[in-house]
Scaffold this motif. Structure first.
Motif, mmCIF file in Angstrom:
data_model
loop_
_atom_site.group_PDB
_atom_site.id
_atom_site.type_symbol
_atom_site.label_atom_id
_atom_site.label_comp_id
_atom_site.label_asym_id
_atom_site.label_seq_id
_atom_site.Cartn_x
_atom_site.Cartn_y
_atom_site.Cartn_z
ATOM 1 N N GLY A 128 28.394 37.900 77.687
ATOM 2 C CA GLY A 128 29.036 38.847 78.586
ATOM 3 C C GLY A 128 30.300 38.324 79.240
ATOM 4 O O GLY A 128 31.041 39.083 79.867
ATOM 5 N N LEU A 129 30.586 37.030 79.076
ATOM 6 C CA LEU A 129 31.814 36.455 79.623
ATOM 7 C C LEU A 129 33.001 36.874 78.767
ATOM 8 O O LEU A 129 32.841 37.278 77.619
ATOM 9 N N GLU A 130 34.186 36.758 79.317
ATOM 10 C CA GLU A 130 35.380 37.085 78.535
ATOM 11 C C GLU A 130 35.718 35.899 77.643
ATOM 12 O O GLU A 130 35.824 34.773 78.108
ATOM 13 N N TRP A 131 35.861 36.183 76.329
ATOM 14 C CA TRP A 131 36.150 35.144 75.344
ATOM 15 C C TRP A 131 37.427 35.487 74.600
ATOM 16 O O TRP A 131 37.655 36.639 74.245
ATOM 17 N N GLU A 132 38.221 34.465 74.325
ATOM 18 C CA GLU A 132 39.385 34.650 73.470
ATOM 19 C C GLU A 132 38.945 34.424 72.042
ATOM 20 O O GLU A 132 38.293 33.433 71.737
ATOM 21 N N ASP A 192 22.674 36.329 76.700
ATOM 22 C CA ASP A 192 23.278 37.575 77.174
ATOM 23 C C ASP A 192 24.338 37.306 78.238
ATOM 24 O O ASP A 192 25.392 37.951 78.258
ATOM 25 N N THR A 193 24.083 36.346 79.109
ATOM 26 C CA THR A 193 25.054 35.988 80.145
ATOM 27 C C THR A 193 26.307 35.386 79.529
ATOM 28 O O THR A 193 27.429 35.778 79.862
ATOM 29 N N ILE A 194 26.135 34.444 78.609
ATOM 30 C CA ILE A 194 27.288 33.810 77.957
ATOM 31 C C ILE A 194 28.091 34.834 77.162
ATOM 32 O O ILE A 194 29.324 34.864 77.236
#
Length: 100
Positions: free
Chosen positions: A93-97, A89-91
């Motif tokens: 929730g990060l901004e990803w391209e 869930d933490t990963i």
């Protein structure tokens, strides 16, 4: 890219086959089941699916987030369940391209 059925620009699966693999077809307890993938009953609103495995001193967890174009795999030297939900869930929730 499991969401589209391609790998490095090569078609591995038809997009509709990749979609069918993630489709949850069988509601159940404690999981809703698809073709090798499942979703927890508490996550029915999500499109994410996962697959777990353990044995021989190892525990692994794989989760796909098709809406994000993201897949996460984690492995641990234990056969006990651990907090992979919080990690994923933490990963996620990060901004990803996303690949274009």
């Amino acid at each position: 890219h499991l969401a589209s059925g391609t790998l490095d620009g090569n078609v591995i699966l038809k997009p509709e086959t990749a979609l069918q693999m993630r489709a949850i077809k069988t509601p159940g307890r404690p999981f809703d089941i698809g073709l090798g993938w499942y979703r927890k009953l508490t996550d029915r609103a999500s499109t994410a699916v996962e697959h777990l495995g353990a044995g021989g001193g190892f525990y692994n967890a794989m989760r796909l987030y098709p809406d994000l174009g993201l897949g996460i795999v984690a492995m641990a030297n234990t056969t006990n369940a651990w907090g992979h939900d919080a990690l994923f869930d933490t990963i996620a929730g990060l901004e990803w391209e996303q690949d274009q």
